[in-house]
Motif scaffolding. Structure first.
Motif, mmCIF file in Angstrom:
data_model
loop_
_atom_site.group_PDB
_atom_site.id
_atom_site.type_symbol
_atom_site.label_atom_id
_atom_site.label_comp_id
_atom_site.label_asym_id
_atom_site.label_seq_id
_atom_site.Cartn_x
_atom_site.Cartn_y
_atom_site.Cartn_z
ATOM 1 N N TRP A 414 0.838 -1.200 0.000
ATOM 2 C CA TRP A 414 0.000 0.000 0.000
ATOM 3 C C TRP A 414 0.871 1.248 0.000
ATOM 4 N N SER A 415 0.304 2.345 -0.486
ATOM 5 C CA SER A 415 0.965 3.646 -0.341
ATOM 6 C C SER A 415 0.761 4.124 1.099
ATOM 7 N N PRO A 416 1.813 4.618 1.772
ATOM 8 C CA PRO A 416 1.647 5.081 3.160
ATOM 9 C C PRO A 416 0.960 6.438 3.269
ATOM 10 N N VAL A 417 0.759 7.140 2.157
ATOM 11 C CA VAL A 417 0.186 8.490 2.212
ATOM 12 C C VAL A 417 -1.152 8.601 1.486
ATOM 13 N N ARG A 418 -1.511 7.600 0.660
ATOM 14 C CA ARG A 418 -2.781 7.639 -0.065
ATOM 15 C C ARG A 418 -3.522 6.317 0.120
ATOM 16 N N PRO A 419 -4.715 6.343 0.714
ATOM 17 C CA PRO A 419 -5.414 5.088 1.032
ATOM 18 C C PRO A 419 -5.928 4.327 -0.181
ATOM 19 N N ALA A 420 -6.055 4.988 -1.346
ATOM 20 C CA ALA A 420 -6.610 4.320 -2.529
ATOM 21 C C ALA A 420 -5.536 3.789 -3.466
ATOM 22 N N VAL A 421 -4.260 3.965 -3.127
ATOM 23 C CA VAL A 421 -3.163 3.614 -4.043
ATOM 24 C C VAL A 421 -2.378 2.427 -3.492
ATOM 25 N N PHE A 422 -2.105 1.446 -4.347
ATOM 26 C CA PHE A 422 -1.181 0.371 -3.993
ATOM 27 C C PHE A 422 -0.342 0.001 -5.220
ATOM 28 N N PHE A 423 0.733 -0.742 -4.976
ATOM 29 C CA PHE A 423 1.719 -1.057 -6.006
ATOM 30 C C PHE A 423 1.890 -2.574 -6.082
ATOM 31 N N THR A 424 2.128 -3.076 -7.299
ATOM 32 C CA THR A 424 2.386 -4.508 -7.504
ATOM 33 C C THR A 424 3.537 -4.688 -8.493
ATOM 34 N N THR A 425 4.248 -5.806 -8.343
ATOM 35 C CA THR A 425 5.316 -6.162 -9.289
ATOM 36 C C THR A 425 4.992 -7.507 -9.925
ATOM 37 N N LYS A 426 5.549 -7.732 -11.130
ATOM 38 C CA LYS A 426 5.250 -8.953 -11.877
ATOM 39 C C LYS A 426 6.533 -9.598 -12.405
ATOM 40 N N MET A 427 6.366 -10.820 -12.893
ATOM 41 C CA MET A 427 7.515 -11.584 -13.392
ATOM 42 C C MET A 427 8.080 -11.018 -14.688
ATOM 43 N N ASP A 428 7.317 -10.208 -15.395
ATOM 44 C CA ASP A 428 7.830 -9.638 -16.650
ATOM 45 C C ASP A 428 8.595 -8.333 -16.432
ATOM 46 N N GLY A 429 8.881 -7.974 -15.161
ATOM 47 C CA GLY A 429 9.665 -6.777 -14.860
ATOM 48 C C GLY A 429 8.857 -5.505 -14.807
ATOM 49 N N THR A 430 7.526 -5.618 -14.663
ATOM 50 C CA THR A 430 6.649 -4.449 -14.673
ATOM 51 C C THR A 430 6.267 -4.059 -13.257
ATOM 52 N N LEU A 431 6.276 -2.754 -12.993
ATOM 53 C CA LEU A 431 5.748 -2.182 -11.752
ATOM 54 C C LEU A 431 4.427 -1.496 -12.090
ATOM 55 N N ASP A 432 3.333 -1.940 -11.454
ATOM 56 C CA ASP A 432 2.008 -1.368 -11.700
ATOM 57 C C ASP A 432 1.598 -0.520 -10.503
ATOM 58 N N VAL A 433 1.068 0.667 -10.804
ATOM 59 C CA VAL A 433 0.532 1.567 -9.777
ATOM 60 C C VAL A 433 -0.979 1.604 -9.952
ATOM 61 N N TRP A 434 -1.703 1.218 -8.898
ATOM 62 C CA TRP A 434 -3.163 1.162 -8.942
ATOM 63 C C TRP A 434 -3.752 2.283 -8.103
ATOM 64 N N ASP A 435 -4.704 3.005 -8.665
ATOM 65 C CA ASP A 435 -5.448 4.046 -7.952
ATOM 66 C C ASP A 435 -6.934 3.761 -8.180
ATOM 67 N N PHE A 436 -7.587 3.167 -7.157
ATOM 68 C CA PHE A 436 -8.969 2.732 -7.340
ATOM 69 C C PHE A 436 -9.946 3.896 -7.477
ATOM 70 N N LEU A 437 -9.554 5.073 -7.039
ATOM 71 C CA LEU A 437 -10.437 6.223 -7.235
ATOM 72 C C LEU A 437 -10.416 6.689 -8.684
ATOM 73 N N PHE A 438 -9.312 6.434 -9.351
ATOM 74 C CA PHE A 438 -9.150 6.906 -10.732
ATOM 75 C C PHE A 438 -9.556 5.842 -11.741
ATOM 76 N N LYS A 439 -9.154 4.589 -11.488
ATOM 77 C CA LYS A 439 -9.414 3.510 -12.442
ATOM 78 C C LYS A 439 -9.421 2.187 -11.678
ATOM 79 N N GLN A 440 -10.425 1.332 -11.977
ATOM 80 C CA GLN A 440 -10.546 0.063 -11.264
ATOM 81 C C GLN A 440 -10.073 -1.133 -12.087
#
Length: 602
Positions: A414-440
């Motif tokens: 989770w982001s420590p400063v924004r409750p709607a944001v979290f981050f994930t990593t994948k096997m293909d070397g990608t870092l994804d940033v998720w913001d559920f208020l902006f896009k689900q």
């Protein structure tokens, strides 16, 4: 015809500068147009003409020698006392101070400094140096798109590269980053593989700031939040060790092998305690052990992750991830290799009561498990090909989840400063940033950090910097844009309503599912009651499951039989049609033969 104009000058004026003056224009030659020559020329229309008004510049490149920096420090101790005065003796110090205070030079100096100090104190009283002039102004929401840029890259300095399995930020500001390096493919590791892990200064990627030398490769490494010099690590061989950077690279103390884990230690977390020396660890051997770094001879407490609550180590589920929230010191959660999340209460009386709830979360190991910093009842799990958000109140299903990705997910936070944001990593070397208020449905920002698998992820407490660790030991430090680390207007209220709405929806679905199961149980009970044998047990979850399995098998075989019958009927119809066509053809041939015979007879 050549035009020549002759300038005449006196001999005595040779060598002087030319002096020009204005005069009326004179016509010397007048050439009239000749229309007979028009046929020899072709008009060019249009005419393209390019002009360059840019200043000409040259480009030069040069490779300078790499500049290596090194930090050094010095400890200042009390000094300046005369040789005959021992600063450890209070009486000698007091006697010397009284002697100095009676000196005229000391008195004059104090009087001179007193007026200056009084002026400064009055200034401070008149002007509030801590006043915030822009307290009432609200931070305007930034409209810039979310983005991130790479600040630095830290590579494993050894020839045989290892995976960066865990990252930990320096607790007093984002100045240092501890990285644990380990080769999790033990059978493929070479004898030349280094066992060292490193602490990096984020401004100096050329050389590690500090080297940690364990007896076995470190799988996890964590800074003590109360003492920035102390770190605790979990080794590949199951041992727990802790370091003090002021006392060198070797561990201060290690847990004995016979009282340690039997498998690699995948997670160690410091506990909220008065001493600041307590921690607990988890491993794929199915045990969670509590430790006190002042005495690592044996664990202070032990819990086996057996969901049947029989504390059987053979039936225990291997633990990959741990979650501990300091605001809820008695509770903790574990993520297992089998895809379950087990919620536990440390202060329960018996080991069986310590396992409170089990959530069937994923199809594979749960690599990351973390509570939302703003809403501790909701937690994030990352495993298989999805990330899921859960509510403690609902065990049957998660309240929100991401779509299934083509690449396997490896970590998240989770982001420590924004409750709607979290981050994930994948096997293909990608870092994804998720913001559920902006896009689900899709990540707000997707970054291709490396061309290889990312295995670890850690965000700094201020939410500005995020670090990722790759399969070959490359740690990439990224800086997030202000939108991703600044709380948006009404964000907490919107996230609260979103979580409550989704929780309410899942509760309705769960109650509906319970009603359907109850109806099925009642119907199966009536069938058993009408059965002539009457040998079946009355009720029971085990029998209900067996009954459901039997019914499913019966339905399956009935469906197969129905499909067989339909296919047989189609085959029979096809054969009948073929037979009818053959009969028609035979009758037609006979009729033709009769007609030919009649013609011959005539």
């Amino acid at each position: 015809m050549e035009i020549v104009y002759v300038y005449t000058k006196k001999r005595n004026e040779f060598g002087r500068q030319c002096n020009f003056s204005d005069r009326q224009a004179e016509l010397h030659v007048d050439i009239l147009p000749d229309e007979s020559l028009t046929s020899n020329f072709i008009e060019k229309n249009p005419v393209d003409c390019g002009l360059q008004c840019v200043q000409e510049m040259s480009e030069h490149e040069i490779n300078t020698e790499r500049y290596e920096t090194e930090n050094r420090g010095i400890n200042h101790v009390e000094g300046g006392w005369p040789k005959d005065v021992n600063p450890q003796e209070v009486e000698q110090v007091m006697r010397y101070r009284k002697k100095v205070e009676k000196d005229e030079m000391y008195i004059n100096t104090i009087q001179q400094l007193g007026s200056v100090m009084e002026h400064v104190i009055k200034q401070n009283n008149a002007i509030d140096i801590y006043e915030d002039y822009f307290e009432d102004l609200h931070v305007s929401e930034t409209e810039e798109p979310p983005s991130a840029k790479t600040i630095n890259v830290f590579r494993d300095p050894n020839e045989v590269k290892r995976t960066a399995t865990n990252l930990s930020w320096y607790p007093d500001g984002a100045r240092k980053l501890a990285v644990a390096y380990s080769n999790l493919e033990f059978q493929r590791s070479s004898p030349d593989t280094s066992m060292d892990s490193y602490i990096w200064d984020i401004e100096n990627p050329n050389k590690p700031d500090f080297t940690i030398k364990p007896v076995s490769p470190l799988v996890t490494l964590e800074y003590n939040p109360k003492d920035s010099h102390v770190l605790v690590g979990g080794c590949y061989n199951g041992q727990i060790a802790y370091w003090d950077t002021r006392k060198g690279p070797s561990p201060i103390e290690m847990s004995p092998v016979e009282h340690s884990h039997r498998d690699p230690v995948y997670k160690v977390i410091w506990l909220q305690s008065k001493t600041g020396t307590e921690c607990f660890s988890a491993s794929t051997d199915g045990q969670v052990l509590w430790w006190d770094t002042r005495k690592l001879g044996e664990p202070t407490e032990k819990l086996i992750m057996d969901v049947s609550k029989k504390q059987d180590l053979e039936k225990a589920q291997g633990v990959i991830s741990l979650e501990y929230e300091p605001t809820i010191p008695t509770k903790f959660m574990v993520g297992t290799e089998q895809g379950c999340v087990i919620s536990c209460n440390r202060k329960a009386k018996t080991p069986a009561e310590k396992i409170v709830a089990v959530y069937n979360a994923h199809l594979g190991p749960i690599y990351s498990l973390q509570r939302n910093p703003f809403f501790p009842k909701n937690f994030l799990t990352v495993g298989d090909w999805t990330a899921r958000i859960w509510s403690e109140d609902i065990r049957e299903s998660s309240i929100m989840w991401t779509k299934y990705h083509m690449s396997y997910m490896t970590d998240g936070c989770w982001s420590p400063v924004r409750p709607a944001v979290f981050f994930t990593t994948k096997m293909d070397g990608t870092l994804d940033v998720w913001d559920f208020l902006f896009k689900q449905n899709d990540p707000t920002l997707s970054l291709q950090v490396t061309d290889e698998a990312l295995h670890s992820l850690r965000i700094q407490d201020q939410g500005r910097f995020i670090a990722t660790g790759s399969h070959s030991g490359t740690t990439t430090l990224l800086e997030l844009s202000s939108r991703l680390c600044t709380m948006q207007r009404n964000e907490k209220a919107l996230v609260t309503s979103m979580f409550e709405r989704e929780t309410r929806r899942e509760k309705i679905l769960e109650s509906r599912h319970r009603e359907m199961r109850l109806k099925q149980r009642t119907a199966s009970g009536m069938e058993r009651h009408d059965d002539e044998d009457g040998d079946h047990p009355a009720g029971g979850d085990d029998y209900e499951e067996e009954d459901l399995v039997a019914r499913a098998e019966k339905d399956f075989y009935d469906a197969i039989e129905a499909e067989k019958k339909s296919r047989e009927a189609k085959e029979a119809k096809r054969k009948e049609a073929e037979a009818a066509e053959a009969n028609i053809k035979e009758n037609g041939d006979e009729k033709i033969d009769e007609e030919k015979d009649d013609e011959n007879a005539e």
